[in-house]
Design a protein around this motif. Structure first.
Motif, PDB file in Angstrom:
ATOM      1  N   LEU A  32     -16.364  -1.799  -0.554  1.00 31.40           N
ATOM      2  CA  LEU A  32     -16.691  -0.430   0.111  1.00 31.40           C
ATOM      3  C   LEU A  32     -16.100   0.644  -1.251  1.00 31.40           C
ATOM      4  CD1 LEU A  32     -15.420  -0.042   3.138  1.00 31.40           C
ATOM      5  CD2 LEU A  32     -18.039  -0.801   2.888  1.00 31.40           C
ATOM      6  N   LEU A  33     -17.126   1.433  -1.871  1.00 28.12           N
ATOM      7  CA  LEU A  33     -16.794   2.424  -3.054  1.00 28.12           C
ATOM      8  C   LEU A  33     -16.420   3.946  -2.041  1.00 28.12           C
ATOM      9  CD1 LEU A  33     -19.740   2.976  -5.282  1.00 28.12           C
ATOM     10  CD2 LEU A  33     -17.783   1.469  -5.486  1.00 28.12           C
ATOM     11  N   VAL A  34     -15.313   4.001  -2.336  1.00 20.05           N
ATOM     12  CA  VAL A  34     -14.606   4.905  -1.880  1.00 20.05           C
ATOM     13  C   VAL A  34     -13.788   6.010  -2.959  1.00 20.05           C
ATOM     14  CG1 VAL A  34     -12.711   6.048  -0.639  1.00 20.05           C
ATOM     15  CG2 VAL A  34     -13.312   3.500  -0.290  1.00 20.05           C
ATOM     16  N   ASP A  35     -13.666   7.349  -2.568  1.00 19.70           N
ATOM     17  CA  ASP A  35     -13.600   8.460  -3.844  1.00 19.70           C
ATOM     18  C   ASP A  35     -12.374   9.482  -2.952  1.00 19.70           C
ATOM     19  OD1 ASP A  35     -15.170   7.523  -5.714  1.00 19.70           O
ATOM     20  OD2 ASP A  35     -17.208   8.250  -4.845  1.00 19.70           O
ATOM     21  N   ASP A  36     -12.618   9.413  -2.093  1.00 20.61           N
ATOM     22  CA  ASP A  36     -11.427  10.456  -1.687  1.00 20.61           C
ATOM     23  C   ASP A  36     -10.254   9.618  -0.735  1.00 20.61           C
ATOM     24  OD1 ASP A  36     -11.406  11.635   1.329  1.00 20.61           O
ATOM     25  OD2 ASP A  36     -13.508  10.685   0.302  1.00 20.61           O
ATOM     26  N   TYR A  37      -9.276  10.413  -0.568  1.00 18.57           N
ATOM     27  CA  TYR A  37      -7.610   9.765   0.075  1.00 18.57           C
ATOM     28  C   TYR A  37      -7.245   9.398   1.203  1.00 18.57           C
ATOM     29  CZ  TYR A  37      -3.018   8.155   0.002  1.00 18.57           C
ATOM     30  OH  TYR A  37      -1.675   7.666   0.035  1.00 18.57           O
ATOM     31  N   PHE A  40     -10.043   7.063   2.581  1.00 25.66           N
ATOM     32  CA  PHE A  40      -9.107   5.955   1.803  1.00 25.66           C
ATOM     33  C   PHE A  40      -8.425   4.761   2.500  1.00 25.66           C
ATOM     34  CE2 PHE A  40      -6.156   3.448  -0.464  1.00 25.66           C
ATOM     35  CZ  PHE A  40      -6.234   2.651  -1.205  1.00 25.66           C
ATOM     36  N   LYS A  41      -7.481   6.196   3.580  1.00 23.67           N
ATOM     37  CA  LYS A  41      -6.448   5.447   4.088  1.00 23.67           C
ATOM     38  C   LYS A  41      -6.938   5.290   5.577  1.00 23.67           C
ATOM     39  CE  LYS A  41      -4.567   9.387   4.138  1.00 23.67           C
ATOM     40  NZ  LYS A  41      -3.099  11.064   3.741  1.00 23.67           N
ATOM     41  N   LYS A  42      -7.907   6.362   6.074  1.00 24.65           N
ATOM     42  CA  LYS A  42      -8.728   5.325   6.722  1.00 24.65           C
ATOM     43  C   LYS A  42      -9.517   3.972   6.575  1.00 24.65           C
ATOM     44  CE  LYS A  42     -10.699   9.209   8.723  1.00 24.65           C
ATOM     45  NZ  LYS A  42     -11.984   9.851   8.861  1.00 24.65           N
ATOM     46  N   LEU A  43      -9.723   3.725   6.437  1.00 25.78           N
ATOM     47  CA  LEU A  43     -10.427   2.926   6.139  1.00 25.78           C
ATOM     48  C   LEU A  43      -9.620   1.196   6.151  1.00 25.78           C
ATOM     49  CD1 LEU A  43     -13.629   3.391   3.431  1.00 25.78           C
ATOM     50  CD2 LEU A  43     -13.754   3.087   6.231  1.00 25.78           C
ATOM     51  N   SER A  45      -5.844   1.602   7.108  1.00 21.60           N
ATOM     52  CA  SER A  45      -5.692   0.818   7.934  1.00 21.60           C
ATOM     53  C   SER A  45      -6.428   0.430   8.968  1.00 21.60           C
ATOM     54  CB  SER A  45      -5.283   2.514   8.852  1.00 21.60           C
ATOM     55  OG  SER A  45      -5.819   3.113   9.149  1.00 21.60           O
ATOM     56  N   SER A  46      -7.768   0.874   9.011  1.00 16.91           N
ATOM     57  CA  SER A  46      -8.710  -0.444   9.855  1.00 16.91           C
ATOM     58  C   SER A  46      -8.224  -1.920   9.046  1.00 16.91           C
ATOM     59  CB  SER A  46      -9.972   0.078   9.996  1.00 16.91           C
ATOM     60  OG  SER A  46     -10.937   0.668   9.096  1.00 16.91           O
ATOM     61  N   ARG A  47      -8.151  -1.482   8.225  1.00 18.96           N
ATOM     62  CA  ARG A  47      -8.298  -3.172   7.609  1.00 18.96           C
ATOM     63  C   ARG A  47     -10.172  -3.518   7.109  1.00 18.96           C
ATOM     64  NH1 ARG A  47      -4.625  -6.749   9.415  1.00 18.96           N
ATOM     65  NH2 ARG A  47      -2.314  -6.053   9.180  1.00 18.96           N
ATOM     66  N   ALA A  48     -10.544  -2.442   6.477  1.00 21.17           N
ATOM     67  CA  ALA A  48     -11.708  -2.116   6.464  1.00 21.17           C
ATOM     68  C   ALA A  48     -12.128  -3.112   4.903  1.00 21.17           C
ATOM     69  CB  ALA A  48     -12.524  -0.976   5.834  1.00 21.17           C
ATOM     70  N   GLY A  49     -11.799  -4.170   4.289  1.00 22.32           N
ATOM     71  CA  GLY A  49     -11.790  -5.429   3.352  1.00 22.32           C
ATOM     72  C   GLY A  49     -10.962  -4.470   1.745  1.00 22.32           C
ATOM     73  N   ALA A  67       3.395   2.443  -0.642  1.00 23.06           N
ATOM     74  CA  ALA A  67       4.486   3.191   0.391  1.00 23.06           C
ATOM     75  C   ALA A  67       3.619   3.523   1.238  1.00 23.06           C
ATOM     76  CB  ALA A  67       5.245   4.369  -0.097  1.00 23.06           C
ATOM     77  N   GLU A  68       2.747   4.822   1.280  1.00 22.53           N
ATOM     78  CA  GLU A  68       1.609   5.160   2.075  1.00 22.53           C
ATOM     79  C   GLU A  68       0.935   4.176   3.210  1.00 22.53           C
ATOM     80  OE1 GLU A  68       0.019   9.058   0.251  1.00 22.53           O
ATOM     81  OE2 GLU A  68       2.593   9.353  -0.792  1.00 22.53           O
ATOM     82  N   THR A  69       0.296   2.873   2.080  1.00 22.63           N
ATOM     83  CA  THR A  69      -0.998   2.939   3.223  1.00 22.63           C
ATOM     84  C   THR A  69      -0.675   1.323   3.553  1.00 22.63           C
ATOM     85  OG1 THR A  69      -1.921   2.646   0.924  1.00 22.63           O
ATOM     86  CG2 THR A  69      -2.176   4.647   2.294  1.00 22.63           C
ATOM     87  N   LYS A  70       0.182   0.482   2.822  1.00 27.24           N
ATOM     88  CA  LYS A  70       0.325  -0.650   2.542  1.00 27.24           C
ATOM     89  C   LYS A  70      -0.502  -1.468   1.232  1.00 27.24           C
ATOM     90  CE  LYS A  70       3.119  -1.712   7.003  1.00 27.24           C
ATOM     91  NZ  LYS A  70       2.414  -1.684   8.623  1.00 27.24           N
ATOM     92  N   ALA A  71      -1.636  -0.419   1.049  1.00 28.12           N
ATOM     93  CA  ALA A  71      -2.209  -1.033  -0.001  1.00 28.12           C
ATOM     94  C   ALA A  71      -2.159  -1.718  -0.976  1.00 28.12           C
ATOM     95  CB  ALA A  71      -3.214  -0.141  -0.002  1.00 28.12           C
TER      96      ALA A  71
END
Lengths: 104, 382
Positions: A32-37, A40-43, A45-49, A67-71
């Motif tokens: 997925l393309l993501v353009d805002d944080y 991003f955080k929501k996706l 944390s739901s392991r979107a890919g 540190a904030e998202t484990k990504a």
């Protein structure tokens, strides 16, 4: 019996192709393309890919996002296109998207 | 046969149980170590033989370097030691003795090694130390060497195949006369990995470059193959490192080039591990068990006879055996399970769990009608 023999040969090829295509479809749906944080955080944390997002190129930003998202940044894709944008975290300019995900 | 936990309810429990129940691997008594069982090892051997043939087709040869590395070697390349120091197993003694209680053993304190040895976490150091002796001139280059072995990296959070303290892998270590040649080698190996992972393992992937923060300790550039698992998490499935002159400088590997000038040798290293087994399982399998791509499956076709009487059994087994011979002659990997221990229904579920791509069943009616029942594992189609 002859029919059975041919069917086995055909199926071995069909199965090989089918499971690749199934995995490829899932990958495409989950890249997925993501353009805002916030998104991003929501996706993440739901392991979107695989999330394709702009990054300012600094280790500092990379570590803060981790540190904030484990990504983590999985890679800077080799076939990625140059594309002007701004880093989802710092808002600084970026010239290409990188691949983020939580990883094993 | 009790069903597996479902992926939706508990992905992690589903994976762990599947690995054990499909007969792939189990946890060893030392935490973080695993026992690879024959069926799991058969899959690894398939992968090994495919990768190995591809390495050889691109001019690489196999060798073997020692498991134990002098501790001092690891300090030669600063970035390298920083990356691996926290997970090294160290050998300090070489002898045990009987304890005073007479029934247990203890480390003999008088048998302390003068220089402690590190169990290899990767072999750049010992290999580049050796290359110093092997390389004097451009005529000695390139060296295109690979080894299949085990390595140890002390891990705190482990999971069968995906992250284990000891794992199996191949590590390629090449030495080149020019920067361009070394860079091309790293990319060539990345492409080779991509081709096998995609075309044989049926796994889609992204090829890319690691960020400075994530790259291999001691590399100039780390190329990576990243795959996505069914739970939405990513896995690094293989890497190829362009090492520049870092290890040749650390180990003083200097050669005379064609222009007669002395220069440091250019290097690469690249590897894939038993982690790939984890990727294979987590990408294709379903709630009934493993699904193996036919090109990797140790057993591509399983044959199961269905019978009530001994007369039926011998006729059906004979029928299946002749079909087996025909398929085997075409290099198809076929197994006939005529054991009498379990009922056909049990066997169906067992081979489904093991991910065998095609099942052939023959019962008394089939025998009469000269038919067989074929079933696909991936779609359950008959």
């Amino acid at each position: 019996m002859d029919h059975c023999f041919q069917q086995v040969i055909d199926w071995l090829e069909t199965i090989q192709t089918h499971i690749y295509e199934r995995a490829l479809r899932l990958n495409q749906q989950r890249t997925l393309l993501v353009d805002d944080y916030t998104t991003f955080k929501k996706l993440i944390s739901s392991r979107a890919g695989f999330l394709l997002a702009h990054w300012d190129g600094t280790t500092e930003t990379e570590e803060k996002i981790k540190a904030e998202t484990k990504a983590t940044i999985r890679c800077i894709p080799l076939d990625g296109q140059e594309e002007l944008g701004v880093c989802i975290y710092s808002g600084k300019p970026s010239t290409r998207r990188v691949v983020f995900a939580q990883a094993y | 046969m009790t069903p597996l936990p479902t992926r939706a309810s508990n992905f992690s429990a589903w994976y762990n149980e599947l690995v054990v129940r499909a007969g792939l691997a189990e946890n060893a008594s030392v935490r973080g170590c695993m026992i690879i069982k024959p069926y799991g090892y058969a899959i690894w051997e398939r992968l090994q033989s495919i990768f190995d043939a591809a390495f050889k087709a691109t001019g690489h040869v196999n060798g073997y370097f020692p498991l134990l590395i002098p501790k001092s070697y690891l300090s030669k390349e600063a970035g390298h030691i920083e990356g691996f120091a926290k997970e090294c197993a160290v050998v300090t003694h070489y002898r045990l003795k009987m304890a005073e209680d007479g029934c247990s053993v203890e480390v003999d304190p008088t048998a302390r090694l003068e220089e402690e040895l590190v169990v290899r976490p990767t072999s750049e150091t010992i290999i580049w130390r050796t290359y110093k002796n092997w390389i004097q001139s451009y005529r000695d280059l390139p060296i295109l060497l690979n080894q299949w072995c085990n390595v140890v990296r002390w891990e705190m959070r482990t999971r069968l195949f995906l992250r284990t303290t000891e794992f199996l892998w191949q590590e390629g270590h090449t030495a080149h006369a020019t920067q361009e040649e070394a860079q091309a080698e790293a990319l060539q190996m990345l492409d080779l990995y991509e081709r096998i992972i995609r075309d044989y393992m049926a796994i889609p992937l992204i090829k890319g470059i690691k960020t400075v923060h994530e790259r291999f300790a001691g590399a100039e550039t780390t190329y990576t193959i990243e795959v996505l698992l069914q739970d939405g998490k990513a896995l690094q499935a293989g890497t190829a490192h362009y090492l520049g002159q870092r290890f040749s400088q650390a180990f003083d590997v200097i050669f005379t080039n064609q222009a007669g000038l002395r220069d440091y040798v250019w290097g690469t290293s690249w590897g894939i591990t038993t982690r790939l087994m984890g990727a294979l399982i987590m990408i294709h399998s379903d709630d009934d068990g493993l699904i193996l791509p036919p090109k990797i499956a140790p057993i591509q076709v399983i044959m199961i006879p269905i019978y009530k009487t001994e007369v039926q059994r011998s006729a059906i087994v004979a029928q299946l055996a002749s079909l087996q011979a025909v398929l085997t002659a075409q290099n198809i990997r076929v197994q006939l399970d005529d054991s009498d221990v379990h009922k056909p229904g049990y066997k169906f579920a067992e081979y489904e769990q093991k991910g065998v791509p095609i099942r052939i069943a023959v019962g008394p009616n089939d025998l009469q009608n000269k038919t067989v029942e074929l079933a696909r594992r991936d779609t359950k189609e008959k």
